[in-house]
Structures are given as C-alpha cells and as structure tokens.
Design an enzyme around this catalytic site. Structure first.
Site, short mmCIF file in Angstrom:
data_model
loop_
_atom_site.label_atom_id
_atom_site.label_comp_id
_atom_site.label_asym_id
_atom_site.label_seq_id
_atom_site.Cartn_x
_atom_site.Cartn_y
_atom_site.Cartn_z
N GLN A 32 0.81 -1.21 0.00
CA GLN A 32 0.00 0.00 0.00
C GLN A 32 0.85 1.27 0.00
O GLN A 32 0.38 2.34 -0.40
CB GLN A 32 -0.97 0.02 1.18
CG GLN A 32 -0.32 0.11 2.54
CD GLN A 32 -1.33 0.00 3.69
OE1 GLN A 32 -2.42 -0.54 3.53
NE2 GLN A 32 -0.97 0.52 4.85
N ASP A 81 0.64 -13.91 -5.99
CA ASP A 81 0.18 -13.11 -4.85
C ASP A 81 -1.09 -13.69 -4.24
O ASP A 81 -2.07 -13.96 -4.94
CB ASP A 81 -0.08 -11.67 -5.31
CG ASP A 81 0.04 -10.68 -4.17
OD1 ASP A 81 -0.59 -10.90 -3.12
OD2 ASP A 81 0.79 -9.69 -4.33
#
Length: 311
Positions: free
Chosen positions: A120, A237
C-alpha cells in the site's frame, strides 16, 4: 472549400503532434546536479520503516549498491509504534499530508529523489507524486501496490487472529460507511466492482487520486512529471486481490471475474496514464512469488539500475 478543410485538418493534426511531443519532453523534471538521487521508501501494512529484517535491510542494500546514496525510510508519527499502527488506522490522506511536509523539510531531497513503495506504500507514494510535486519525485517504483484497489480478503500480517477477522468483517459489510473509511486504512482503497457508484462516491482516498469522482487536472499533470513509473506485480500473490491491480488493472464494472485491460479503463485517461504510456514512462515488471517475496539478487538486478540513472 474541400481543400481548405483538408488544410485545417493538417494544421490541427500538426498541433496535436506537437502537443504530444511537449507532453513527453517538457513535463519531466530538469536534470539535477548529476549525482545519484536520494531514495525514499514507504513500507506496507503490518510493517515499519526500520525493522532490520524488512525495510532496514532494503535500506542497507540500496546504500551498498549506490555508493552510499542517502536513503530515507519513512516513519509515520513520532515513534515506531505509531508507524506500525499507521498502516491500519491512520487515514492515508493524513499520512500523505504528513509525508509531504516531512519531505519538503529535508534539504537532501531538494534536487529530487526516487521513491519505492511497498504494497500500500506504492499507492501512497503515488499520491505524494500527484499532490506534492516539490521536492520532485523522478522515478516511482511500486512493489505490489494496489493502484485500482482490492476486492478480496487480505491476510493480516502481524495482527492477532481476532483483529484480522474483525477487519475482514468491516471490509465485507461496511467498507463504505463513513466511520470505517475514517478509521480503517484498507477501507480507503476497497474497490467493489459490483457497486461502482458507491465506491466512487464513498471511497475517501483511492477514488480521489484516480480521478474517478471528478477530474483534478493537477493530479494528472504532477504524475506526468515522473521520468518513470515502474509497477511490479507478484504472479503468485495471495494477498492482493485481484493481483492485476498491481499493474493498474481491475475487474470490469458489474462483475468480479473478468479483468479489464488498463487501456480500456477510464483511469487510463483520467490521470493521463495514456500520455505516460505514449511517452514510454510506464514500465511493468513481474516476478514469481507471493506478495513482496523478492530476493536481494532480483532487487539488485532489476531495480537498482533504475536508481542509478542520472536525471
């Protein structure tokens, strides 16, 4: 009359071509003093600026392979506890504002810097580039950043099972409630493709920096000042859903199966990524492995050269 129309079309086409050339050559920042630029790092969720086994080791690695260039790993708040909590509970807008002020005070960054965002931290640093062009960011490297958000249940590294379950429930059922948007970082980039209008109206961070509610031309202009925007996707992922968000792609509106190619999404033009693409400023890298699972060897081979380029 027809000849005049053709002439007018030719002139307008020429002007458009010249404008495109200007976009590619004039939007970027001018050269610095010829030295290797400093590097700014922003950690991801569940991490801090300085753990020796995470960003602390990355900082040392960069210093070793750039002849000791200045590396600043961002600490949000006055201590490492606040820095850790910031990844979950301090609104990104507040974090970005704090970071912009800190970078502006750092004299060693005055001639420009390169930036690497982890998870993030990737979209947070992009917000810095869009909102705070001084000091100038030259290269942005996003490692696993969620640039079109997430729509799936993330793992919660370093949190207790009960805390992780609580966050999961909030994201599932109340992500767009005002108090959740204000109190939980992950809600600010939760992107529900089944309720696009609600997302655009209620997302208090991501929809803004992606120009999805209204067009902020300054965001697009500032982002285009980057020399390079490098996005790294982790092919295995299990945290970022969909993983294509790491390459600025997302589900086509109204469903959660089909991924819409970047050049077909509104965001592509909303923040002038189309211009960056034409100017060859967008770079897409992929690596085998789970979220942020990269080796030092890969980092040195693929990313360090980007930091050594002189602008």
């Amino acid at each position: 009359m027809l000849l005049l129309l053709y002439a007018a079309y030719f002139v307008s086409s020429l002007r458009l071509s010249q404008a495109t050339d200007t976009d590619c050559h004039d939007r970027g920042n001018r050269s610095s003093n010829g030295t290797v630029l400093p590097v700014v790092l922003w950690h991801g969720m569940g991490d801090t600026c300085c753990f020796p086994f995470s960003l602390g080791s990355i900082k040392k690695l960069i210093e070793e392979h750039t002849n000791g260039t200045y590396v600043r790993s961002l600490e949000i708040g006055a201590n490492i506890v606040l820095d850790y909590e910031s990844g979950f509970f301090i609104h990104p807008n507040k974090q970005v504002d704090y970071v912009c002020k800190q970078l502006a005070k750092d004299e060693r960054l005055a001639n420009g810097y390169n930036a690497i965002g982890f998870s993030q931290g990737g979209q947070f640093l992009r917000a810095v580039a869009q909102r705070c062009p001084n000091p100038p960011m030259r290269v942005l490297i996003s490692l696993g950043g969620q640039h079109q958000g997430v729509y799936g249940l993330p793992k919660c590294p370093t949190l207790s099972v009960s805390s992780c379950e609580y966050i999961t429930k909030l994201l599932n059922y109340a992500a767009y409630d005002d108090w959740v948007q204000n109190e939980l970082v992950q809600a600010t980039y939760w992107h529900d493709p089944l309720h696009e209008n609600t997302y655009r109206l209620k997302s208090s961070f991501l929809a803004d920096i992606n120009n999805e509610l209204y067009i902020n031309e300054r965001y697009a202009e500032n982002l285009n000042k980057l020399k390079k925007f490098v996005m790294v996707k982790f092919l295995n992922d299990t945290i970022v859903q969909p993983k294509e968000s790491q390459w600025f792609e997302f589900y086509a509106p109204g469903q959660d199966k089909h991924i819409l190619p970047l050049n077909e999404s509104k965001v592509f033009k909303n923040i002038d990524l189309d211009i960056m693409h034409k100017c060859k400023k967008l770079h897409f890298l992929s690596v085998e492995g789970d979220h942020l699972a990269i080796s030092k060897e890969w980092f040195v081979k693929e990313l360090v050269p980007l930091l050594l380029e002189i602008y």
